[in-house]
Design an enzyme around this catalytic site. Structure first.
Site, mmCIF file in Angstrom:
data_model
loop_
_atom_site.group_PDB
_atom_site.id
_atom_site.type_symbol
_atom_site.label_atom_id
_atom_site.label_comp_id
_atom_site.label_asym_id
_atom_site.label_seq_id
_atom_site.Cartn_x
_atom_site.Cartn_y
_atom_site.Cartn_z
ATOM 1 N N ARG A 117 -3.999 -9.890 4.950
ATOM 2 C CA ARG A 117 -4.332 -9.904 3.517
ATOM 3 C C ARG A 117 -3.090 -9.489 2.748
ATOM 4 O O ARG A 117 -2.668 -8.343 2.847
ATOM 5 C CB ARG A 117 -5.503 -8.942 3.286
ATOM 6 C CG ARG A 117 -6.055 -8.944 1.886
ATOM 7 C CD ARG A 117 -7.210 -7.941 1.772
ATOM 8 N NE ARG A 117 -7.774 -7.931 0.445
ATOM 9 C CZ ARG A 117 -7.259 -7.275 -0.586
ATOM 10 N NH1 ARG A 117 -6.168 -6.555 -0.432
ATOM 11 N NH2 ARG A 117 -7.825 -7.333 -1.777
ATOM 12 N N LYS A 163 0.808 -1.228 0.000
ATOM 13 C CA LYS A 163 0.000 0.000 0.000
ATOM 14 C C LYS A 163 0.834 1.267 0.000
ATOM 15 O O LYS A 163 2.020 1.268 0.321
ATOM 16 C CB LYS A 163 -0.986 -0.029 1.171
ATOM 17 C CG LYS A 163 -2.146 -0.960 0.850
ATOM 18 C CD LYS A 163 -3.285 -0.870 1.809
ATOM 19 C CE LYS A 163 -4.411 -1.793 1.294
ATOM 20 N NZ LYS A 163 -5.421 -2.033 2.317
HETATM 21 N N1 HH2 Z 1 -7.486 -3.552 0.681
HETATM 22 C C1 HH2 Z 1 -7.751 -3.558 -0.643
HETATM 23 C C2 HH2 Z 1 -8.874 -4.234 -1.130
HETATM 24 N N2 HH2 Z 1 -9.699 -4.910 -0.307
HETATM 25 N N3 HH2 Z 1 -10.273 -5.621 1.872
HETATM 26 C C3 HH2 Z 1 -10.034 -5.620 3.190
HETATM 27 N N4 HH2 Z 1 -10.852 -6.282 4.031
HETATM 28 N N5 HH2 Z 1 -8.956 -4.957 3.728
HETATM 29 C C4 HH2 Z 1 -8.083 -4.257 2.951
HETATM 30 O O1 HH2 Z 1 -7.137 -3.649 3.508
HETATM 31 C C5 HH2 Z 1 -8.310 -4.229 1.532
HETATM 32 C C6 HH2 Z 1 -9.442 -4.927 1.032
HETATM 33 C C7 HH2 Z 1 -6.858 -2.827 -1.598
HETATM 34 O O2 HH2 Z 1 -5.846 -3.614 -2.103
HETATM 35 P P1 HH2 Z 1 -5.849 -4.401 -3.514
HETATM 36 O O3 HH2 Z 1 -6.947 -5.398 -3.566
HETATM 37 O O4 HH2 Z 1 -4.493 -4.959 -3.735
HETATM 38 O O5 HH2 Z 1 -6.054 -3.278 -4.611
HETATM 39 P P2 HH2 Z 1 -7.324 -2.792 -5.454
HETATM 40 O O6 HH2 Z 1 -8.343 -2.281 -4.500
HETATM 41 O O7 HH2 Z 1 -6.756 -1.707 -6.346
HETATM 42 O O8 HH2 Z 1 -7.857 -3.964 -6.227
#
Ligand code: HH2
Length: 276
Positions: free
Chosen positions: A256, A221
């Site tokens: 995660r 992040k």
């Molecule tokens: N972070 C992201 C997406 N979903 N869900 C939970 N519960 N907690 C988190 O911290 C979280 C989440 C963001 O990360 P990522 O899926 O890698 O990116 P994107 O939202 O661009 O798909």
């Protein structure tokens, strides 16, 4: 212990939730796993590397991301979810804020709902999880992804995030979700400055004191990039390792992560020290 239709996760030791984004635009792995065969191979690799469960999403929630329709989200998600379900037996969570998408995913073999809006975006979400008897992740987010990083402000970020999650957990229970099917998440990066993210991680024990398992997502992040002098998403693994280790020390039970093999070792050592 977290009971799911694909078996239980014993949360006495922290576990890894591997991230699989079936999106063209996720900030670190966008476009990589839209193809079902590639997604299935990545899923198998993550499970072999030590992921206890996988989180599959089809709508990016990165800062500034544009929402997608339920139809488009299902179109991306279902072929990937179906292909992944065929090759791994661990619990699969679906990262969505839409009850219609969650329902289709549960029918296609998902076991857990991960709702970054904590059931606020769609009033059908909490009743759906209650009816289906599946666990739900309730995450704190200030505003919406499109606008959440515009001047985030709190008087007491730890108190406000903890109180919000207590309220959302109470709403889930009123809707019929079992207490032991609730997971809470401070939402690192969701409407927070670097300083907010740091104090939430430093005081994760306050969240853990609510009595629900705590999930934390720090992987790759932006706050890590800032702390590391502008490092890009692919250069944040050691920084994420530090944050994961300290989150484990302060009570995180689900992590995660994208880099499962590296974080398996981090969690193994951090949780051994935390329990010594
Ligand atoms: N972070 C992201 C997406 N979903 N869900 C939970 N519960 N907690 C988190 O911290 C979280 C989440 C963001 O990360 P990522 O899926 O890698 O990116 P994107 O939202 O661009 O798909």
């Amino acid at each position: 212990m977290l009971a799911t239709r694909a078996g239980s996760l014993a949360l006495d030791h922290p576990v890894l939730l591997g991230v699989l984004n079936a999106t063209p635009d996720s900030f670190s792995d966008g476009g990589l796993h839209l193809d079902p065969a590639r997604a299935a191979a990545a899923a198998e690799a993550m499970v072999n590397a030590g992921a206890a469960a996988l989180d599959i999403g089809a709508e990016s929630t990165r800062p500034g991301a544009r929402p997608v329709t339920a139809r488009e989200e299902r179109r991306r998600l279902l072929p990937v979810l179906t292909a992944v379900r065929r090759v791994v037996s661990v619990p699969l969570s679906v990262d969505t804020t839409k009850a219609e998408v969650a329902a289709a995913a549960l029918d296609a073999g998902a076991d857990i709902v991960n709702d970054v809006s904590a059931g606020r975006a769609d009033r059908g979400m909490l009743p759906l999880c209650a009816r289906a008897g599946v666990p739900i992740v309730l995450m704190h987010m200030r505003g919406r992804p499109a606008t959440m990083q515009r001047r985030p402000a709190y008087r007491d970020v730890v108190g406000e995030v903890t109180a919000f999650l207590a309220r959302r957990a109470a709403a889930a229970r009123r809707a019929g979700v079992a207490a032991d099917a609730i997971i809470v998440d401070p939402g690192i990066g969701f409407g927070k400055t670097v300083a907010h993210n740091l104090v939430l991680l430093a005081r994760l024990d306050a969240l853990a004191a609510l009595g629900y398992p705590v999930l934390v997502g720090v992987s790759r992040k932006g706050f890590l990039g800032t702390l590391l002098g502008g490092a890009g998403p692919g250069e944040r693994t050691y920084g994420a390792a530090a944050a994961v280790a300290l989150a484990v020390a302060r009570g995180a039970r689900l992590l995660r992560v994208h880099d499962v093999a590296a974080m398996r070792d981090v969690v193994a050592v951090a949780s051994a020290v935390a329990r010594a």
